[in-house]
Design an enzyme around this catalytic site. Structure first.
Site, mmCIF file in Angstrom:
data_model
loop_
_atom_site.group_PDB
_atom_site.id
_atom_site.type_symbol
_atom_site.label_atom_id
_atom_site.label_comp_id
_atom_site.label_asym_id
_atom_site.label_seq_id
_atom_site.Cartn_x
_atom_site.Cartn_y
_atom_site.Cartn_z
ATOM 1 C CD GLU A 38 29.031 -15.820 22.247
ATOM 2 O OE1 GLU A 38 30.128 -16.214 22.695
ATOM 3 O OE2 GLU A 38 28.345 -16.456 21.445
ATOM 4 N NE ARG A 263 39.052 -16.818 32.009
ATOM 5 C CZ ARG A 263 37.834 -16.639 31.459
ATOM 6 N NH1 ARG A 263 36.749 -16.789 32.162
ATOM 7 N NH2 ARG A 263 37.731 -16.323 30.189
ATOM 8 C CE LYS A 273 29.193 -15.130 28.979
ATOM 9 N NZ LYS A 273 29.095 -14.547 27.635
HETATM 10 P P1 ATP Z 1 33.155 -18.089 29.206
HETATM 11 O O1 ATP Z 1 34.624 -18.316 28.970
HETATM 12 O O2 ATP Z 1 32.642 -18.584 30.504
HETATM 13 O O3 ATP Z 1 32.293 -18.464 28.052
HETATM 14 P P2 ATP Z 1 33.628 -15.536 28.255
HETATM 15 O O4 ATP Z 1 34.876 -14.989 28.784
HETATM 16 O O5 ATP Z 1 33.718 -16.122 26.903
HETATM 17 O O6 ATP Z 1 33.016 -16.519 29.308
HETATM 18 P P3 ATP Z 1 32.401 -13.199 27.297
HETATM 19 O O7 ATP Z 1 30.987 -12.809 27.221
HETATM 20 O O8 ATP Z 1 33.128 -13.417 26.034
HETATM 21 O O9 ATP Z 1 32.469 -14.465 28.230
HETATM 22 O O10 ATP Z 1 33.213 -12.171 28.204
HETATM 23 C C1 ATP Z 1 33.189 -10.785 28.000
HETATM 24 C C2 ATP Z 1 34.415 -10.183 28.571
HETATM 25 O O11 ATP Z 1 34.503 -10.479 29.958
HETATM 26 C C3 ATP Z 1 35.659 -10.723 27.918
HETATM 27 O O12 ATP Z 1 36.489 -9.632 27.588
HETATM 28 C C4 ATP Z 1 36.299 -11.588 28.961
HETATM 29 O O13 ATP Z 1 37.670 -11.516 28.890
HETATM 30 C C5 ATP Z 1 35.776 -10.989 30.258
HETATM 31 N N1 ATP Z 1 35.666 -12.039 31.291
HETATM 32 C C6 ATP Z 1 34.925 -13.150 31.240
HETATM 33 N N2 ATP Z 1 35.112 -13.911 32.336
HETATM 34 C C7 ATP Z 1 35.991 -13.244 33.126
HETATM 35 C C8 ATP Z 1 36.600 -13.495 34.395
HETATM 36 N N3 ATP Z 1 36.331 -14.600 35.078
HETATM 37 N N4 ATP Z 1 37.460 -12.571 34.872
HETATM 38 C C9 ATP Z 1 37.728 -11.461 34.182
HETATM 39 N N5 ATP Z 1 37.210 -11.160 32.982
HETATM 40 C C10 ATP Z 1 36.349 -12.040 32.450
HETATM 41 MG MG MG Z 2 34.160 -15.193 25.114
#
Ligand code: ATP
Ligand code: MG
Length: 561
Positions: A38, A263, A273
């Site tokens: 996102e 994750r 984030k």
């Molecule tokens: P947050 O939960 O901090 O808002 P997010 O996972 O929602 O972060 P996105 O931009 O939706 O952030 O993430 C894009 C992709 O990266 C998703 O497929 C998510 O699963 C993956 N991702 C995000 N954080 C991690 C992590 N710590 N380890 C592995 N994959 C991750």
């Molecule tokens: Mg997300």
């Protein structure tokens, strides 16, 4: 990408097993994955894990990986983030080719599909407020209750949904919900929301829409539109998978397989984030690319290489079980990479002046220095030596304890690539601080050992004063003092390390570092690995310490074995 990384001797894991089985059974004909961030913040090292996984699978199975901006939430998204995300994925070494997509491009299609579900009696417009919906939802132990609006006719739902889209109703006054099962054991199946009314300007679609799809409604359908075969996400979506499947089955469209993995969590680091955004917004760091941030942009500025990050992602592997990875492993991967590739230089961070009394005034010698002992092809360079030098303040003690083997009054040490020198005197200021050392050198020891076989116990780095380049050097320590900042009860910000940044000015670098370009990386002998910062100006280098030479990871491993 190196050949070793491309070869399929990369470690296997459960997701590869699933993909292999799907191909063998003919469930899918090829492999199409996607990385779906996102655009509401910069990418971080956790995203790198997902990027390496998704692009890596596509490479290994000869498929493709899409970059999809999952931009269905107008309030927090922006073009700045879209640009940064593309830059970071590319820098990591991955290429989506022409497969750059935006979920916001699917708004029309998603709307049509929602109409289709209404026509099938599988979605309805609900007038309950957000609070009422929550109250009606029930709990893990109690079933939910059906909304009084649940059994509206198809005609009424079609009319209301269209009017929602046209902007006839205020924000929050109605939602579109899937009609599934209010008694389901899975809360996600208790008539989940598909659309909300929200008057907000979207960075791409502007004011064209006043209803926006939820993540659950947008994500799987976006995957389907793009022909994704394996939709890989983190564990918290495991409970959403039945809903992911329900929508696709209800529509009868191409059905990707969702697979969840754990994750990345890293010690001494936050990867949410929301939390990273707070650090930036509150000015606790200098920006998204502050070298203390776990963002790709921050790691890049700090001096990390894409190779080191990919190596790290390959070593941590992919599993279903959550665990915390030691940040020392990340640092270890960088050290290993830079040890192989970074040229050595001499730099004095806290200079102490040294005058070689028996060295002729005005004379300058060019001494030969090895660029990289790990890589003979890196060759050698000339380093100027003269009567006045700088050494590291820490490398001298007037009254040394027993285990201190470096310079002290009367003692002899080697200056790297140069001569043996002996300290013959100490000059102090009015307050008694040592401001200069007087030394003599032994011309017979040039570039090597003493002909008479006498030994010294230390070799120091040094820089010729007349030829030194003045520089600023920024030393970084961990951003948090607590190994698990997310676990702090009141506020993760309480664990911020007040000493995470130390700025040294008046550092003295050897002549050859006068014209470095931002991004160049070196080992400063005995000090660590350093990268030239974008703040560097011609003749005025600014360096970031990427990592010290002390490898705590290797030590931990040695103790364990
Ligand atoms: P947050 O939960 O901090 O808002 P997010 O996972 O929602 O972060 P996105 O931009 O939706 O952030 O993430 C894009 C992709 O990266 C998703 O497929 C998510 O699963 C993956 N991702 C995000 N954080 C991690 C992590 N710590 N380890 C592995 N994959 C991750
Ligand atoms: Mg997300």
């Amino acid at each position: 990408m190196s050949d070793a990384e491309r070869r399929d001797d990369a470690p296997s894991h459960f997701i590869k097993d699933i993909v292999r089985a799907d191909l063998a059974e003919g469930r899918y004909r090829g492999v199409v994955t996607r990385f779906p961030p996102e655009p509401n913040g910069y990418l971080h090292i956790g995203h790198a894990k997902s990027i390496c996984l998704n692009f890596g699978l596509a490479q290994e199975f000869g498929g493709r990986c899409h970059l999809r901006l999952d931009d269905t939430n107008p309030e927090t998204e922006s073009m700045e983030y879209v640009r940064a995300i593309q830059e970071d994925v590319r820098w990591l070494g991955f290429d989506w080719g022409e497969h750059l997509y935006f979920a916001s491009d699917y708004f029309d299609r998603l709307y049509e599909w929602a109409v289709e579900l209404i026509k099938k009696g599988k979605a309805y417009v609900d007038d309950l407020s957000a609070e009422e919906i929550r109250a009606y939802r029930g709990t893990l132990t109690e079933p939910g209750r059906e909304s009084p609006y649940r059994n509206r006719s198809v005609g009424e739902n079609l009319d209301l949904f269209e009017r929602m889209r046209r902007g006839e109703f205020p924000d929050g006054s109605k939602v579109l919900r899937a009609k599934i099962d209010m008694a389901s054991g899975n809360l996600n199946l208790r008539d989940p929301i598909m659309y909300r009314i929200k008057r907000a300007t979207h960075y791409r679609t502007g004011d064209a829409w006043c209803i926006y799809p939820t993540y659950d409604w947008a994500h799987g359908q976006s995957d389907s539109i793009e022909g994704i075969t394996h939709s890989i996400c983190t564990l918290e979506f495991e409970d959403h998978r039945p809903l992911y499947d329900w929508f696709l089955d209800a529509l009868g469209v191409h059905h990707p397989r969702q697979i969840e993995f754990a994750r990345l969590r890293l010690s001494y680091t936050v990867l949410s984030k929301r939390k990273l955004t707070l650090l930036v917004q509150e000015g606790r760091v200098a920006g998204w690319d502050d070298p203390r941030m776990p963002t790709i942009a921050g790691l890049r500025r700090r001096g990390y290489t894409p190779e080191a990050i990919r190596d790290f992602c390959s070593r941590i592997g992919v599993a279903k079980k959550e665990g915390v990875v030691d940040v020392a492993l990340l640092e270890h991967c960088l050290r290993e990479d830079l040890n192989r590739r970074a040229e050595r230089r001499m730099a004095v961070l806290r200079p102490l002046r040294v005058v070689i009394e028996n060295y002729p005034e005005g004379r300058v010698e060019e001494l030969e220095a090895v660029n990289n002992p790990e890589d003979a092809s890196a060759g050698t360079r000339k380093v100027p030596f003269s009567r006045v030098l700088y050494i590291e303040r820490d490398d001298f003690m007037e009254d040394p304890p027993r285990k201190f083997f470096r310079l002290a009054p009367g003692r002899e040490v080697r200056l790297r690539y140069a001569y043996f020198v002996r300290c013959t005197g100490v000059v102090k200021d009015a307050d008694g601080n040592v401001v200069e050392l007087r030394c003599t050198y032994d011309p017979a020891t040039r570039g090597g050992d003493a002909p008479d076989g006498r030994r010294v116990k230390a070799t120091l780095h040094w820089v010729s004063a007349a030829h030194a380049v003045d520089a600023e050097v920024r030393l970084y320590d961990r951003l948090f003092t607590d190994p698990n900042p997310d676990g702090i009860k009141d506020d993760f910000r309480e664990a911020l390390n007040p000493h995470s940044l130390e700025v040294l000015t008046g550092c003295k670098l050897e002549l050859s570092l006068g014209n470095v370009e931002p991004g160049e990386r070196y080992q400063f002998e005995r000090l660590g690995y350093f990268a030239a910062d974008p703040d560097t100006r011609p003749g005025r280098p600014v360096f970031n310490r990427a990592v010290t030479l002390r490898d705590t990871w290797a030590k931990v491993r040695a103790r364990g074995s």
